[in-house]
Structures are given as structure tokens and as C-alpha cells.
Scaffold this active site. Structure first.
Site, PDB file in Angstrom:
ATOM      1  N   ASP A  67       0.824  -1.204   0.000  1.00 15.36           N
ATOM      2  CA  ASP A  67       0.000   0.000   0.000  1.00 15.36           C
ATOM      3  C   ASP A  67       0.860   1.257   0.000  1.00 15.36           C
ATOM      4  O   ASP A  67       2.083   1.177   0.125  1.00 15.36           O
ATOM      5  CB  ASP A  67      -0.970   0.002   1.194  1.00 15.36           C
ATOM      6  CG  ASP A  67      -0.350  -0.606   2.464  1.00 15.36           C
ATOM      7  OD1 ASP A  67       0.891  -0.566   2.588  1.00 15.36           O
ATOM      8  OD2 ASP A  67      -1.092  -1.115   3.308  1.00 15.36           O
ATOM      9  N   ASP A 136      -7.816  -2.863  14.062  1.00 13.22           N
ATOM     10  CA  ASP A 136      -9.209  -3.014  13.616  1.00 13.22           C
ATOM     11  C   ASP A 136      -9.369  -4.176  12.631  1.00 13.22           C
ATOM     12  O   ASP A 136     -10.417  -4.337  12.019  1.00 13.22           O
ATOM     13  CB  ASP A 136      -9.737  -1.705  13.007  1.00 13.22           C
ATOM     14  CG  ASP A 136      -9.001  -1.302  11.726  1.00 13.22           C
ATOM     15  OD1 ASP A 136      -8.077  -2.033  11.285  1.00 13.22           O
ATOM     16  OD2 ASP A 136      -9.361  -0.250  11.142  1.00 13.22           O
ATOM     17  N   HIS A 138      -7.602  -4.711   9.813  1.00 17.05           N
ATOM     18  CA  HIS A 138      -7.267  -4.506   8.392  1.00 17.05           C
ATOM     19  C   HIS A 138      -6.028  -5.305   7.986  1.00 17.05           C
ATOM     20  O   HIS A 138      -5.131  -5.537   8.793  1.00 17.05           O
ATOM     21  CB  HIS A 138      -7.108  -3.013   8.046  1.00 17.05           C
ATOM     22  CG  HIS A 138      -5.923  -2.321   8.646  1.00 17.05           C
ATOM     23  ND1 HIS A 138      -6.015  -1.110   9.297  1.00 17.05           N
ATOM     24  CD2 HIS A 138      -4.604  -2.650   8.677  1.00 17.05           C
ATOM     25  CE1 HIS A 138      -4.807  -0.731   9.700  1.00 17.05           C
ATOM     26  NE2 HIS A 138      -3.936  -1.651   9.344  1.00 17.05           N
ATOM     27  N   GLU A 143      -9.822  -1.654   5.204  1.00 12.60           N
ATOM     28  CA  GLU A 143     -10.456  -1.393   6.492  1.00 12.60           C
ATOM     29  C   GLU A 143     -11.763  -2.193   6.610  1.00 12.60           C
ATOM     30  O   GLU A 143     -12.261  -2.731   5.619  1.00 12.60           O
ATOM     31  CB  GLU A 143     -10.734   0.115   6.615  1.00 12.60           C
ATOM     32  CG  GLU A 143      -9.477   0.988   6.570  1.00 12.60           C
ATOM     33  CD  GLU A 143      -8.648   0.938   7.863  1.00 12.60           C
ATOM     34  OE1 GLU A 143      -8.679  -0.087   8.584  1.00 12.60           O
ATOM     35  OE2 GLU A 143      -7.956   1.932   8.144  1.00 12.60           O
TER      36      GLU A 143
END
Ligand code: F6R
Length: 261
Positions: A67, A136, A138, A143
Site C-alpha cells: 500500500d 481493527d 485490516h 479497512e
């Protein structure tokens, strides 16, 4: 999915580096999928030691990052392109020209995402993908709520991820970009072997959901349950919510060395 509970991420780094060394021995021009952040640092350090003492060469290997932030100037030290050059390329003998990342500075971001997917395909796909996991859940920057079939695209980071990553921006959450380009979950799932590392109590719930939760876009890492070859390397703290921990320990203790990861 194989889950290995270790005393430290340093041990995990040695194991993952061993798997990369085995791969590169079989296939010198292997395609490595590389992650930024804290989790893979022990892998990069272990690779650096192997290259330095002549046990490994990555000179013919290729690498693709997961990313990239959108909105950071080209010379910003926290651009993932710069981070991977510092954390990995500088420690090994990878050719910098063989390291690819999505272009977060592109005028036409969808075209940059499409070009990245094409470059991955032209390279023959990823042989071994290193991953971390967000608190979270990801993977990459997919996400919660991300399509489990997604490919490289523009995403918005959650407030939780931006808070988590503020430590890389002198603690200033406002300096963390809101947007990124990320390989999709479908892109990550196309890698032939996925090696995920997680350490610390803050990752315990995400690791539990990844390994033992339902497959759901609310915990994007859980998609990896559908992948045929995943190695999850965790320290004791990150493993602290795993109900199957005793089973995973027994399996690892009884595993013969020749099987590798
Ligand atoms: C990094 C990436 C992220 C991180 C995750 C965990 O390229 O795609 O998914 O792996 O945010 O970050 P650390 O390892 O810093 O806790």
C-alpha cells in the site's frame, strides 16, 4: 491456516526469513510481497543478517509493497516507498528498481491502481506475501467493510488506523493522511503463501477474529481463512485471546523441521 505462537517477534522474524530464504533458493527471482509498519521489521533485520553473512542473496528477487499513502509529498520520509527502502532495501541486496509500489502521487489514481495490478500480473503474482494486521483487523489498508474480492484501489483510512499510525508522524494524528492506495483483499488472496506477523496485546482481538472468528468484511483479515497456505506468527500477547492456543502450541511442538512454513 497454521498458527505459531512464539516468545517474540524476533523469533517470528527468523522463521519468516527462513521461509523466504527457502523460497529464493528454489526460485531466485521470486516475487516477495512486502509490508511496512512495525510487524515485519524483525523479518527485514533477519534477512539483512543472512545477506550480510552470505547465506542469502535477494539480488534477483522482486518485491511489491502492499500500500501507499495518498497526499504525502514525493520526498516525505513516511511515504511507504521511502519506508520500504529504509527498512528493507537498505539492509539487503535487492535491486531498488525491482521494488514496486502503488503511485500515491499520481494525478490519475484509478489508473495507478490498474497499472499496479497489471505489474503484479506481469511479474507472475506474489510468491510470498508478508502481512501485518491492524488493531481493527485490516490487512493492507483494507479497512472493516472492505470487499473481500477487492483489487488495488483508493481507500479511506479509519480514525483508529490514523491514531495507530500517528506514532510514525511524531504523534500528530492530523499529519496522517486520510487516504491510501492498497492492494485489495482479492489481490492479497492471490499470493501463493501468506505470512502474517502480529505482536502485542493490542493485536489480540484482531488475531482472534482473523483465526477463530467468522469470515466477515468487518474483520478483513478473516478472509485469510479461505486461503490454502497461510502462516500466522504471533507472540504470546497477540495470541492471548486465541481459544485454540493449546492446540496450536501442540501442533507446532510436534511439527518436523523438514515441513517448513
Ligand atoms: C502496512 C500495512 C498495514 C500494517 C498494519 C499493522 O503496509 O499494510 O496493514 O501491516 O497496519 O501495522 P504495524 O505492523 O505497524 O502494527
Amino acid at each position: 491456516m497454521e498458527v505459531i505462537i512464539l516468545d517474540s517477534l524476533d523469533e517470528a522474524g527468523e522463521l519468516a526469513a527462513g521461509a523466504i530464504a527457502d523460497l529464493v533458493r528454489r526460485k531466485p527471482d521470486a516475487v516477495l510481497g512486502v509490508a511496512t509498519g512495525s510487524s515485519p521489521l524483525s523479518v527485514y533485520a533477519a534477512l539483512g543478517r543472512r545477506v550480510a553473512d552470505g547465506r542469502l542473496s535477494l539480488a534477483r528477487a522482486r518485491a511489491f509493497t502492499l500500500d501507499e499513502y495518498v497526499g504525502l509529498p514525493a520526498d516525505h520520509p513516511e511515504r511507504y516507498r521511502a519506508v520500504i527502502e529504509r527498512d528493507l532495501v537498505a539492509q539487503v541486496d535487492l535491486d531498488p528498481a525491482a521494488v514496486h509500489s502503488p503511485d500515491g502521487t499520481a494525478e490519475d489514481l484509478p489508473a495507478a491502481c490498474e497499472a499496479y495490478e497489471q505489474a503484479l500480473a506481469a511479474a507472475g503474482g506474489v510468491d510470498l506475501q508478508l502481512l501485518g494486521i491492524g488493531t481493527d483487523g485490516h490487512i493492507g489498508f483494507n479497512e472493516p467493510g472492505s470487499s473481500l474480492a477487492s483489487r488495488t484501489r483508493l481507500k479511506t483510512l479509519t480514525a483508529q488506523t490514523r491514531r495507530d499510525n500517528a506514532r510514525f508522524f511524531d504523534g500528530d494524528v492530523d499529519a496522517v493522511p486520510h487516504h491510501c492506495l492498497t492492494q485489495g483483499i482479492g489481490t492479497i488472496m492471490a499470493a501463493r503463501h501468506v505470512v502474517l506477523l502480529a505482536g502485542g496485546e493490542a493485536k489480540a482481538e484482531a488475531v482472534h477474529q482473523l483465526v477463530e472468528g467468522a469470515v466477515t468484511s468487518m474483520w478483513p483479515g478473516s478472509a485469510l481463512q479461505l486461503h490454502p497456505h497461510v502462516s500466522v506468527l504471533v507472540d504470546e500477547a497477540a495470541a492471548s485471546r486465541l481459544r485454540l492456543a493449546p492446540y496450536f502450541r501442540e501442533t507446532w511442538t510436534g511439527k518436523p523441521d523438514w515441513q517448513g512454513l
